[in-house]
Design an enzyme around this catalytic site. Structure first.
Site, PDB file in Angstrom:
ATOM      1  N   VAL A   9      27.465  -4.482 -62.702  1.00 15.74           N
ATOM      2  CA  VAL A   9      26.891  -4.797 -64.011  1.00 15.74           C
ATOM      3  C   VAL A   9      28.012  -4.721 -65.030  1.00 15.74           C
ATOM      4  O   VAL A   9      29.086  -4.161 -64.765  1.00 15.74           O
ATOM      5  CB  VAL A   9      25.750  -3.830 -64.402  1.00 15.74           C
ATOM      6  CG1 VAL A   9      24.547  -4.015 -63.492  1.00 15.74           C
ATOM      7  CG2 VAL A   9      26.215  -2.390 -64.397  1.00 15.74           C
ATOM      8  N   SER A  10      27.759  -5.278 -66.216  1.00 15.07           N
ATOM      9  CA  SER A  10      28.825  -5.388 -67.198  1.00 15.07           C
ATOM     10  C   SER A  10      29.025  -4.152 -68.063  1.00 15.07           C
ATOM     11  O   SER A  10      30.135  -3.893 -68.529  1.00 15.07           O
ATOM     12  CB  SER A  10      28.558  -6.598 -68.119  1.00 15.07           C
ATOM     13  OG  SER A  10      28.638  -7.800 -67.372  1.00 15.07           O
ATOM     14  N   SER A  11      27.957  -3.377 -68.324  1.00 16.28           N
ATOM     15  CA  SER A  11      28.086  -2.284 -69.280  1.00 16.28           C
ATOM     16  C   SER A  11      27.252  -1.067 -68.873  1.00 16.28           C
ATOM     17  O   SER A  11      26.392  -1.145 -68.001  1.00 16.28           O
ATOM     18  CB  SER A  11      27.656  -2.753 -70.677  1.00 16.28           C
ATOM     19  OG  SER A  11      26.313  -3.204 -70.650  1.00 16.28           O
TER      20      SER A  11
ATOM     21  N   GLN B 162      23.416  -0.959 -68.626  1.00 17.63           N
ATOM     22  CA  GLN B 162      22.779  -1.692 -67.534  1.00 17.63           C
ATOM     23  C   GLN B 162      22.784  -0.883 -66.235  1.00 17.63           C
ATOM     24  O   GLN B 162      22.610  -1.424 -65.154  1.00 17.63           O
ATOM     25  CB  GLN B 162      23.505  -3.021 -67.292  1.00 17.63           C
ATOM     26  CG  GLN B 162      23.382  -4.011 -68.444  1.00 17.63           C
ATOM     27  CD  GLN B 162      24.196  -5.267 -68.163  1.00 17.63           C
ATOM     28  OE1 GLN B 162      25.411  -5.215 -67.999  1.00 17.63           O
ATOM     29  NE2 GLN B 162      23.515  -6.396 -68.102  1.00 17.63           N
TER      30      GLN B 162
END
Length: 208
Positions: free
Chosen positions: A68-70, A73
């Site tokens: 996931v990006s961040s 999340q």
């Protein structure tokens, strides 16, 4: 399994007679190797490479990759891992899960580097991901090409659009804009900076 075998063992492995094997050697169809004592030996890895590929595949592991990006999340990351674990378990595979938290534009993530090193080293026989974009935003095809060259099977559970596609794409675009903004700010171009600020604001507004 021994790679170098006698003419009798080689003939048996190929299902032909010793006479046939000698005829093939005389015609140049295959070549024998010789020991220090002058004894003829045949390389089974060349005569029947599938035997050694099968043995190697049993030593190569299945790896499931989630990303996931961040940090906000993390719940989605856990869901990805659960989906991958359940799928691999149902297939009866022995597997390992590698998880990353970082942008799909970042090629230096710890998990991704670990994955690529293992693929290149020939340690992995199968890669499982939920979506193509979980691997990388751009460049996933290059990784797939490396997998193909290394004989790694790639399993993508969902071929459609990722459920977090828009959110992740917005974060990746903002990351690109941040990099360009810093460079253009250094060049003191007010026009370019104003343009980037406008695009950045539009992207941020789309996330609301």
């Amino acid at each position: 399994m021994e790679r170098l075998v006698s003419i009798g063992e080689a003939a048996k492995a190929l299902g032909v007679s010793i006479t046939t094997l000698r005829r093939w050697e005389a015609s140049g169809r295959l070549a024998a190797e010789y020991t220090a004592g002058g004894h003829r030996r045949y390389d089974l890895a060349k005569l029947k490479p599938e035997l050694f590929r099968a043995a190697a595949d049993t030593q190569r592991r299945t790896v499931a990759y989630a990303r996931v990006s961040s940090h906000d999340q993390k719940d989605d990351l856990e869901r990805q891992k659960q989906v991958l674990e359940l799928y691999c378990a149902r297939q009866g595979w022995t597997f390992e899960v590698i998880a990353d938290l970082g942008s799909g534009m970042n090629y230096h993530k710890k998990g991704l580097k670990k994955l690529l090193e293992a693929i290149i080293d020939g340690q992995i026989g199968r890669l499982v991901i939920t979506h193509k974009d979980r691997l990388l935003r751009f460049g996933a095809e290059l990784v797939f090409a490396i997998c193909e060259a290394k004989g790694v099977e790639v399993v993508i559970l969902n071929q459609g659009e990722d459920t977090t596609f828009e959110e992740d794409l917005a974060k990746d675009v903002l990351e690109i804009l941040t990099v360009f903004s810093a460079r253009l700010y250094g060049s003191r171009s007010r026009k370019n900076q104003k343009l980037l600020d406008g695009v950045k604001a539009a992207v941020e507004a789309s996330q609301c």
